[in-house]
Write a protein that holds these residues in place. Sequence first.
Motif, short mmCIF file in Angstrom:
data_model
loop_
_atom_site.label_atom_id
_atom_site.label_comp_id
_atom_site.label_asym_id
_atom_site.label_seq_id
_atom_site.Cartn_x
_atom_site.Cartn_y
_atom_site.Cartn_z
N SER A 180 0.83 -1.21 0.00
CA SER A 180 0.00 0.00 0.00
C SER A 180 0.86 1.26 0.00
CB SER A 180 -0.92 0.02 1.23
OG SER A 180 -1.91 -0.98 1.14
N LEU A 181 1.94 1.23 0.77
CA LEU A 181 2.82 2.38 0.84
C LEU A 181 3.53 2.60 -0.49
CD1 LEU A 181 4.03 4.61 2.57
CD2 LEU A 181 5.75 2.98 3.38
N ALA A 182 3.96 1.50 -1.11
CA ALA A 182 4.65 1.62 -2.40
C ALA A 182 3.72 2.18 -3.47
CB ALA A 182 5.19 0.25 -2.83
N ARG A 183 2.46 1.80 -3.42
CA ARG A 183 1.49 2.25 -4.44
C ARG A 183 0.69 3.47 -3.98
NH1 ARG A 183 -2.46 -0.77 -5.21
NH2 ARG A 183 -2.28 -2.27 -3.50
N GLU A 184 0.92 3.90 -2.72
CA GLU A 184 0.14 4.99 -2.12
C GLU A 184 -1.35 4.72 -2.27
OE1 GLU A 184 1.25 8.99 -2.89
OE2 GLU A 184 3.38 8.53 -3.07
N SER A 185 -1.71 3.49 -1.94
CA SER A 185 -3.10 3.05 -2.07
C SER A 185 -3.61 2.59 -0.72
CB SER A 185 -3.18 1.88 -3.08
OG SER A 185 -4.45 1.29 -3.07
N GLY A 186 -4.80 3.07 -0.35
CA GLY A 186 -5.42 2.66 0.90
C GLY A 186 -5.01 3.49 2.09
N LEU A 187 -4.01 4.35 1.94
CA LEU A 187 -3.55 5.20 3.03
C LEU A 187 -4.21 6.57 2.96
CD1 LEU A 187 0.26 4.37 2.90
CD2 LEU A 187 -1.35 3.63 4.67
N SER A 188 -4.52 7.12 4.12
CA SER A 188 -5.13 8.45 4.17
C SER A 188 -4.79 9.09 5.51
CB SER A 188 -6.65 8.37 4.00
OG SER A 188 -7.22 7.62 5.06
N LEU A 189 -5.14 10.36 5.65
CA LEU A 189 -4.94 11.06 6.90
C LEU A 189 -6.27 11.46 7.51
CD1 LEU A 189 -1.91 13.46 6.21
CD2 LEU A 189 -1.89 11.17 7.22
N ALA A 190 -6.35 11.36 8.83
CA ALA A 190 -7.48 11.91 9.59
C ALA A 190 -6.91 12.97 10.52
CB ALA A 190 -8.18 10.81 10.37
N TYR A 191 -7.74 13.92 10.90
CA TYR A 191 -7.24 15.08 11.65
C TYR A 191 -8.05 15.25 12.93
CZ TYR A 191 -5.02 16.15 7.18
OH TYR A 191 -4.28 16.09 6.03
N GLN A 192 -7.35 15.21 14.08
CA GLN A 192 -8.01 15.42 15.37
C GLN A 192 -7.70 16.83 15.87
OE1 GLN A 192 -7.00 12.86 18.73
NE2 GLN A 192 -9.15 12.95 19.39
N PRO A 193 -8.75 17.60 16.22
CA PRO A 193 -8.53 18.99 16.62
C PRO A 193 -7.90 19.10 18.01
CG PRO A 193 -10.85 18.43 16.81
CD PRO A 193 -10.18 17.25 16.15
N LYS A 194 -7.10 20.16 18.15
CA LYS A 194 -6.59 20.57 19.46
C LYS A 194 -7.37 21.83 19.84
CE LYS A 194 -1.94 18.86 18.46
NZ LYS A 194 -0.51 19.17 18.41
N VAL A 195 -7.88 21.86 21.05
CA VAL A 195 -8.88 22.85 21.40
C VAL A 195 -8.45 23.66 22.63
CG1 VAL A 195 -11.31 23.19 22.03
CG2 VAL A 195 -10.66 21.31 20.48
N GLU B 235 -11.17 -3.69 4.83
CA GLU B 235 -11.14 -3.55 6.29
C GLU B 235 -10.31 -2.34 6.72
OE1 GLU B 235 -9.91 -6.24 10.22
OE2 GLU B 235 -9.76 -7.07 8.19
N ASP B 236 -10.86 -1.56 7.65
CA ASP B 236 -10.11 -0.45 8.24
C ASP B 236 -9.25 -0.99 9.36
OD1 ASP B 236 -11.18 1.61 6.63
OD2 ASP B 236 -13.01 1.62 7.83
N ARG B 237 -7.94 -0.92 9.17
CA ARG B 237 -7.01 -1.44 10.17
C ARG B 237 -6.77 -0.41 11.27
NH1 ARG B 237 -5.99 -6.91 10.43
NH2 ARG B 237 -5.90 -7.76 8.31
N SER B 238 -6.75 -0.88 12.51
CA SER B 238 -6.48 0.01 13.63
C SER B 238 -5.02 0.44 13.62
CB SER B 238 -6.80 -0.69 14.95
OG SER B 238 -6.28 0.04 16.04
N PRO B 239 -4.76 1.73 13.87
CA PRO B 239 -3.36 2.17 13.98
C PRO B 239 -2.60 1.42 15.07
CG PRO B 239 -4.85 4.06 13.85
CD PRO B 239 -5.72 2.85 14.02
N GLU B 240 -3.32 0.93 16.08
CA GLU B 240 -2.66 0.18 17.15
C GLU B 240 -2.09 -1.14 16.64
OE1 GLU B 240 -5.38 -0.27 20.34
OE2 GLU B 240 -5.38 1.86 20.88
N LEU B 241 -2.55 -1.58 15.45
CA LEU B 241 -2.02 -2.79 14.83
C LEU B 241 -0.93 -2.47 13.81
CD1 LEU B 241 -5.20 -5.00 14.19
CD2 LEU B 241 -3.39 -5.40 15.86
#
Length: 586
Positions: A335-350, A371-377
């Motif tokens: 996925s990293l080599a093809r830049e496929s399936g990877l994305s960014l999510a953004y959590q606000p700091k308040v 399947e959405d893989r958990s970052p913890e994995l």
Amino acid sequence: MAGVAKIVSLVRSLFEKAIKKAIPAETVNRKDRISLKRLFQTLPDGVVLLDPNEKVVDVNDAFLGIFRFSRKDLLGKKLDEMILPPDRVDEGLAINRRILEDKKVELEGTRLRGDGEIIKVMIFGCPIEVDRKLVGFYGIYRDVTKQAEVEAKVRRLAFRDELCDLPNRVSFVREGRFRVKRGEPFSILYIDLDRFKNVNDTLGHAIGDELLRCVADRISRALDPSSMVSRLGGDEFGVMIYSDDYCDAYSVGKSILDCMDGPFKLSERAHISIGASVGISVYPDHGITWEDLFGHADIAMYEAKKSGRKIVFFDDVMGVSFRERIGMERRLADSLARESGLSLAYQPKVDMSSGEVLGFEALCRWKDGEEDRSPELFIPAAEETGLIVDLGRWVMEKACRRGALWLKEGLRVPLAVNISAKQVQQDDFVLMVDRILEETGFPPELLELELTESTLMKDLDRSCSMLESLKELGVSLAIDDFGTGYSSLAYMARFDVDILKIDRSFMPGKEAPPLNEAIVKSVVALADARGLRVIAEGVETEEQRDLLLRIGCVSAQGFLYSRPVPEEAVADLFSRGFGSLQPSLR
């Protein structure tokens, strides 16, 4: 013996004519005498002539040089009595019998020099016959002592670990395959030291090597001599016991852990304490091939390390889980080599007092097929495989490009990205950050890099230098998960950072340990004294928000405000904020 075969026929021909007692001297023509003399003088190997009674008739200079005798010492003496210890003289008689039976003998053995030293020689012996009558023997000797020493060293290096003076991985594998081939019962214990990398990183490889030698010595002393103890490589050791009894294997594992108790006293440092994790596989229960058995012991060791159980036997469920993990790692790399399936999510700091959004933390997300893989994995998997270096670069570049686009749309959105220990260890890390900022056009003052305490503490001097270089670029620096590392507050004074992020495990509240509130107060006081900002992670309840505000911690991120959102939601959230979650005025 290279070269010997080419001269044997000539030597035999000449020597048969040269035995003075066998034929009259005048029948040996001048040409043969000259040839024999020249051969004696130039042959680098030692040559000796014996009469039928095995007494020395003549020797060349090379023989005298090899055995450190004078010609006078040898002539007329029985050779075996001169170059064999008294208890081995019969060996010479046996060799001569073989010569008479086989017409020639080639062998390797040890002999005694005139100065008492034992040397290793190659020996080529033949009978000398005239008209089918035995008139003597001749032998050619080559000193192979140094060659034998070199060969022994090569064999030792091939099958021994030089650092720990134990059988190496090759020896361990060879012995295991032999036992599988014979169908003999045995068990493998795969041992990995805990936190050994910290020793190398903080104290240096010389101390790490010394610790490995001490560990090898302790394990060897703790186990029965019949067990095979081997260093497999790095900080991994293997033990093979010749039993398929689970109780025996567990008992050996327990002995290994017990012997690790107590600090290791090293030559130039304070005492070092270190533990170990042990994985066990038993033949044939856990595999009928060596490859399966060895691999399963390795899997069991990783399970022991991950679970903290210290000693773990392999089972089939564990094997399935491990294969799934390997598959996941391969797909992540793809996925990293093809830049496929990877994305960014953004959590606000308040800003909790006003509800204003101060910025966002960019977090990597991975869709593994459907399947959405958990970052913890997948993040720990990327750390272990080294993929985290490329993945971290991708996250930073992606976030900066997105931030630059928001800037063009009129939004100055501060963004934070996490930096792993392996990224920091790259010599070109600062250059990489600089290049990404230049290529994306994202202002450095809007980029925040989050590093953990443990990452910075691995090499204090290098960390301080790196932080200084990053500050020169204009980026902000934060210590992430503050309080969970092994540093003291005193060390923080050395780090030129802007932000301390309090780990979620220290959040105060009714259900939290009473000490949490005191810890947060201490961190806030430290930050105030140094002019740093504090951000609380994992704020999930209004109670936590209110307690933090009373303590003096104003900034936070957590599910109370928002889970990580896709990039499409950032602009609206940044503009709108969380005014509805402002605390009530009291």
